[in-house]
Design a protein around this motif. Structure first.
Motif, PDB file in Angstrom:
ATOM      1  N   LYS A 147       0.827  -1.208   0.000  1.00 19.64           N
ATOM      2  CA  LYS A 147       0.000   0.000   0.000  1.00 19.64           C
ATOM      3  C   LYS A 147       0.860   1.256   0.000  1.00 19.64           C
ATOM      4  O   LYS A 147       0.527   2.247  -0.673  1.00 19.64           O
ATOM      5  N   ALA A 148       1.973   1.244   0.728  1.00 21.81           N
ATOM      6  CA  ALA A 148       2.868   2.404   0.750  1.00 21.81           C
ATOM      7  C   ALA A 148       3.411   2.704  -0.646  1.00 21.81           C
ATOM      8  O   ALA A 148       3.414   3.858  -1.099  1.00 21.81           O
ATOM      9  N   ASN A 149       3.865   1.672  -1.353  1.00 24.03           N
ATOM     10  CA  ASN A 149       4.363   1.872  -2.714  1.00 24.03           C
ATOM     11  C   ASN A 149       3.259   2.308  -3.662  1.00 24.03           C
ATOM     12  O   ASN A 149       3.487   3.106  -4.581  1.00 24.03           O
ATOM     13  N   PHE A 150       2.065   1.789  -3.448  1.00 22.67           N
ATOM     14  CA  PHE A 150       0.943   2.121  -4.331  1.00 22.67           C
ATOM     15  C   PHE A 150       0.570   3.594  -4.231  1.00 22.67           C
ATOM     16  O   PHE A 150       0.391   4.270  -5.248  1.00 22.67           O
ATOM     17  N   VAL A 151       0.458   4.115  -3.009  1.00 19.29           N
ATOM     18  CA  VAL A 151       0.051   5.511  -2.848  1.00 19.29           C
ATOM     19  C   VAL A 151       1.144   6.461  -3.336  1.00 19.29           C
ATOM     20  O   VAL A 151       0.853   7.532  -3.892  1.00 19.29           O
ATOM     21  N   ILE A 152       2.413   6.078  -3.167  1.00 20.02           N
ATOM     22  CA  ILE A 152       3.497   6.927  -3.664  1.00 20.02           C
ATOM     23  C   ILE A 152       3.491   6.963  -5.183  1.00 20.02           C
ATOM     24  O   ILE A 152       3.625   8.021  -5.808  1.00 20.02           O
ATOM     25  N   GLY A 153       3.338   5.781  -5.803  1.00 20.03           N
ATOM     26  CA  GLY A 153       3.356   5.726  -7.258  1.00 20.03           C
ATOM     27  C   GLY A 153       2.138   6.318  -7.912  1.00 20.03           C
ATOM     28  O   GLY A 153       2.228   6.882  -9.004  1.00 20.03           O
ATOM     29  N   LEU A 154       0.994   6.220  -7.274  1.00 15.51           N
ATOM     30  CA  LEU A 154      -0.245   6.669  -7.900  1.00 15.51           C
ATOM     31  C   LEU A 154      -0.649   8.081  -7.519  1.00 15.51           C
ATOM     32  O   LEU A 154      -1.435   8.715  -8.224  1.00 15.51           O
ATOM     33  N   ILE A 155      -0.103   8.614  -6.420  1.00 18.18           N
ATOM     34  CA  ILE A 155      -0.523   9.935  -5.947  1.00 18.18           C
ATOM     35  C   ILE A 155       0.630  10.930  -5.930  1.00 18.18           C
ATOM     36  O   ILE A 155       0.540  12.010  -6.528  1.00 18.18           O
ATOM     37  N   ASN A 156       1.727  10.588  -5.278  1.00 16.49           N
ATOM     38  CA  ASN A 156       2.820  11.549  -5.100  1.00 16.49           C
ATOM     39  C   ASN A 156       3.556  11.873  -6.393  1.00 16.49           C
ATOM     40  O   ASN A 156       3.765  13.045  -6.724  1.00 16.49           O
ATOM     41  N   ILE A 157       3.981  10.848  -7.114  1.00 19.44           N
ATOM     42  CA  ILE A 157       4.777  11.087  -8.313  1.00 19.44           C
ATOM     43  C   ILE A 157       3.988  11.795  -9.410  1.00 19.44           C
ATOM     44  O   ILE A 157       4.522  12.693 -10.072  1.00 19.44           O
ATOM     45  N   PRO A 158       2.701  11.464  -9.654  1.00 18.13           N
ATOM     46  CA  PRO A 158       1.943  12.284 -10.603  1.00 18.13           C
ATOM     47  C   PRO A 158       1.851  13.751 -10.197  1.00 18.13           C
ATOM     48  O   PRO A 158       1.835  14.633 -11.061  1.00 18.13           O
TER      49      PRO A 158
END
Length: 663
Positions: free
Chosen positions: A341-352
Motif C-alpha cells: 500500500k505504501a508503494n501504491f500511494v506513492i506511485g499513484l498519488i505523489n509522483i503524478p
C-alpha cells in the motif's frame, strides 16, 4: 498551406535544384520517396531516448520501493540499506564527467546504447543473490498441522518439553518535453511494479504457498523484490537496441534551421550532407580535448551563479533523496501500512503530483516569458512554500504502538525505560523466554507483546493459519475486562485516529510535492542561461555528477544511520549479530525524518537567496552599463549633429562679402 505526404518527404531531404532542360546529375544522396533520412531518424532517436529515460527512471523508482523488503530479507539495518541505495549512483561517477565532455565530440548514439547495456546488466545482477541464498525464514509459532492443538508457549522452568517457539523455514519446490515527461512516468510504473511484487511472496515458485502462515500485512512479510529487477533489466537491454542503428549525426530538415541553436545541438543535427561528411570524417583528438578540460572546469566554477546554484541544488537534493528513499518505510512504520500500500500511494498519488508540478512550471515559464531573474524567483518561491507546507507534517503524527516492555509497561502505563531487561516482569518470570525473539502477539487488551512467551500464555490453538493464545498471565494484568487474557498472532493496529492522520498526511504530501516541483523547470532554465553555449553539455555533466556524489550517495546513508537511532527493538541473526530493526519509536522517527528534511531544505533556501542576490546585482550592473552606453551614444549623436550644423553653416553662410552690392 496543406501539403501532401509526398511533399513532406521532399522537405526533409536535400535535393539539388537544376535548370529546366539540363541533364540530370547523379547525386551522392538520393531522396527516394519511401525513405525519410532525417525526419525518420530524428523521431527514432527521440523515441529511443524517451524509452531509455523511462527504463532508467523505472529502475530507480523500483529500487526505492524495495528498500524495506531488502532490509527484512537480508536482515540488515537501515544504514546499510542506505549504502546499497547510494551505491546505485556510484557507477555514474566512473564515466559521467568524461562522457559529458567527450560524448559531445564522439558517436553519441552508440555511447548511449553502451550505457543501456551496462545498466541492464547491472540491474539483472541486483536480483542474483535471491537465487544463491537459502529460502527466507521468518519467526513464527509453527505447528505443522491444521488440527486444533493445545500446547504451552510459556515453558515453565520445572517442565521438560522443548519450546514450541521455532523459526519456520519456507518449503522447497517528440521533443525534450516529451523526454522529461516519460522520465517522470518511469518512477510511477516503478513504484506500482513494487506494489505488485510486494504482494507476491519472496520465494514464489520455489515453495508451497499453502505452508506460508504470514500475510502481506504481517511486519515480517517479504515480497518478490527480485522479480521487478529482472523486468527492469530486460527493459533496459531492449532500450539499447535502436541506438546501434543510428548514425553519428542527424540531418536538419530545410525550413527548420534555427539560428539560435546551440553549438552542441548543431554538432549532432547538421544542416547538409557536406557538413555530415565532414563530421563523420573527423577523428576525435583526445589529447587536445583533454587539454581544454581543466580550463573549462575552472571557467564553470568561476561563475558565481553556477557555483551557488550547484550548492543550493546539492543541499536540496540531499533533502529530497533522503525523504523519498525512506518515505515507504516512514509510511509503514509510522502509520502501520503495508509495503504494498505504501508503494501504491506513492506511485499513484505523489509522483503524478511531481509530474504535474514540473509541467506547470514549464507552462508558466513559457506563457509569461519569464527571464533569468524571474526563474530564480520562481525557483526560490516554490522551495519556500514547499518546505513551509512540509512543516505541517509534524502535527500529523501517530502515537507509538503500545508494546509491553518497550513503549508501555506490562501494567499499561506509558513510562518505561527502553532496554531489553524491561521485557521481563513478574508475570513471565517463570517462563524460559528469549529477549531476542520477535514474534509479536496482540493481546485482547490492545497491547502488543514481543512474543506469546513474554505475554505468559499457557497454551494456544491453531485452525488453519489462525493462531489464538489463551491463559496469558501478562495480558490479564492490564486487561480492561477481568479474565480476558487471550491474544492472537501479529501486532495490534494503531489507534483509531491514525488512519485519519494518514489521509491528512497524503493530502499535505501531494500538495508539498507539487509545490516543490514547480521550481524544477525554472531552476533548469536558470542553469542553462548562466552558462556559455559551448560549455552547456559539460556544465550539465558536472551538475549531474555533483548531485549524485554530494546527494545521491551520502543522503540515504546518513538518513539511515540517524533513523536507526530511533530503533527500540533489534532483531538478531542466527549467528548472533544484530539484524534489522523490528520496532521504532514513532515520535523519534518522525522528528528525525521530517526534521532532517526541513533543515536541509532551509539551508538550500538561503543559498537560493544568494543566487537571486547575485543575479540581481549582475542584472543591475548590466542595466547600468547599458544606460551608460546609451547615454554615451546619445551624447555622441548630439555632438555629431552639432558638428554637422556648424559645417552646414560654413558651407552655406547666410552672409558673405558683397551681398548687399550684389542685391
Amino acid at each position: 498551406m496543406d501539403t501532401s505526404p509526398k511533399e513532406n518527404i521532399q522537405l526533409c531531404c536535400n535535393t539539388s535544384v537544376q535548370p529546366v532542360g539540363s541533364p540530370s546529375l547523379k547525386t551522392d544522396y538520393p531522396c527516394p520517396e519511401e525513405k525519410q533520412p532525417c525526419c525518420g531518424e530524428l523521431k527514432v532517436f527521440l523515441g529511443a531516448l524517451s524509452f531509455v529515460y523511462f527504463a532508467k527512471a523505472l529502475t530507480e523508482g523500483y529500487l526505492k520501493s524495495t528498500i524495506t523488503q531488502i532490509e527484512r530479507r537480508f536482515d540488515i539495518p537501515s544504514s546499510l540499506v542506505g549504502v546499497i541505495d547510494g551505491s546505485f549512483e556510484i557507477g555514474n561517477l566512473l564515466v559521467i564527467t568524461f562522457v559529458s565532455y567527450f560524448g559531445a565530440k564522439l558517436h553519441r548514439p552508440k555511447i548511449i546504447g553502451a550505457g543501456c547495456l551496462i545498466m541492464g546488466a547491472g540491474t539483472l545482477l541486483i536480483a542474483l543473490p535471491q537465487f544463491f541464498m537459502e529460502q527466507y525464514r521468518y519467526e513464527r509459532y509453527s505447528p505443522f498441522s491444521n488440527s486444533t492443538l493445545s500446547i504451552s508457549p510459556c515453558v515453565l522452568e520445572s517442565n521438560s518439553p522443548l519450546p514450541i517457539s521455532v523459526i519456520e523455514e519456507s518449503q522447497s519446490k517528440i521533443n525534450n518535453g516529451c523526454v522529461q515527461t516519460v522520465a517522470i512516468i518511469g518512477p510511477i510504473f516503478g513504484f506500482l511494479l513494487g506494489s505488485l511484487c510486494a504482494k507476491l511472496y519472496v520465494d514464489i515458485g520455489f515453495v508451497n504457498l499453502d505452508h506460508i502462515s504470514i500475510t502481506p500485512k504481517d511486519p515480517q512479510w517479504v515480497g518478490a523484490w527480485w522479480l521487478g529487477y529482472l523486468i527492469a533489466g530486460v527493459i533496459s537491454l531492449l532500450a539499447a537496441v535502436p541506438f546501434w542503428c543510428l548514425p553519428k549525426s542527424l540531418q536538419r530538415p530545410r525550413g527548420r534551421e534555427d539560428s539560435n541553436s546551440s553549438s552542441e545541438k548543431s554538432k549532432f543535427i547538421v544542416d547538409d550532407h557536406t557538413d555530415y561528411q565532414i563530421y563523420c570524417g573527423e577523428k576525435a583528438k583526445i589529447i587536445e580535448m583533454a587539454r581544454d578540460f581543466l580550463p573549462s572546469l575552472k571557467n564553470l566554477f568561476g561563475n558565481p551563479v553556477y557555483f551557488l546554484y550547484l550548492c543550493a541544488s546539492s543541499v536540496q537534493f540531499n533533502s529530497l533523496f533522503g525523504m523519498v528513499t525512506y518515505k515507504p518505510k516512514y509510511i509503514e512504520q509510522h502509520y502501520g501500512q503495508s509495503t504494498s500500500k505504501a508503494n501504491f500511494v506513492i506511485g499513484l498519488i505523489n509522483i503524478p503530483a511531481v509530474a504535474l508540478g514540473i509541467f506547470s512550471g514549464g507552462i508558466v515559464m513559457k506563457k509569461f516569458r519569464i527571464g533569468v531573474c524571474g526563474a530564480a524567483k520562481l525557483y526560490l518561491g516554490s522551495s519556500v512554500f514547499g518546505y513551509l507546507l512540509f512543516l505541517s507534517l509534524f502535527a500529523l503524527g501517530c502515537e507509538n504502538s503500545e508494546v509491553a516492555g518497550l513503549t508501555v509497561s506490562y501494567q499499561g502505563t506509558k513510562s518505561v525505560s527502553y532496554n531489553e531487561q524491561a521485557l521481563f516482569t513478574d508475570c513471565n518470570s517463570r517462563c524460559k523466554c528469549s529477549e531476542t525473539k520477535w514474534e509479536p502477539m496482540c493481546g485482547e487488551n490492545g497491547i502488543t507483546y514481543a512474543s506469546a512467551c513474554l505475554a505468559g500464555c499457557q497454551n494456544f490453538t491453531r485452525n488453519g493459519k489462525n493462531i489464538m493464545f489463551y491463559n496469558c498471565t501478562c495480558v490479564g494484568i492490564a486487561a480492561s475486562k477481568s479474565g480476558n487474557s487471550s491474544g492472537m498472532v501479529g501486532r495490534c493496529q494503531k489507534d483509531n485516529g491514525c488512519p485519519k492522520m494518514f489521509l491528512y498526511f497524503l493530502v499535505i504530501s501531494v500538495i508539498t510535492s507539487y509545490t516543490l516541483s514547480l521550481g524544477g523547470i525554472p531552476g533548469y532554465i536558470l542553469l542553462l542561461r548562466c552558462i556559455k553555449p559551448q560549455l552547456k553539455s559539460f556544465a550539465l555533466g558536472i551538475y549531474t555528477l555533483a548531485i549524485r556524489v554530494l546527494a545521491g550517495i551520502p543522503a540515504p546513508v546518513y538518513f539511515g544511520v540517524l533513523i536507526d537511532t530511533s530503533c527500540l527493538k533489534w532483531g538478531f541473526k542466527r549467528c548472533g549479530s544484530r539484524g534489522s530493526c523490528r520496532l521504532y519509536d514513532s515520535n523519534a522517527f518522525r522528528h528525525i525524518y521530517l526534521g532532517l528534511t526541513v533543515m536541509l531544505g532551509t539551508v538550500s533556501i538561503f543559498l537560493s537567496i544568494a543566487v537571486l542576490f547575485i543575479l540581481k546585482k549582475k542584472y543591475v550592473l548590466k542595466h547600468r552599463n547599458f544606460l551608460t552606453e546609451r547615454k554615451r551614444t546619445v551624447i555622441s549623436t548630439r555632438i555629431m549633429k552639432e558638428n554637422c550644423t556648424i559645417n552646414d553653416h560654413f558651407l552655406q553662410p547666410n552672409y558673405w562679402p558683397g551681398k548687399e552690392t550684389r542685391l
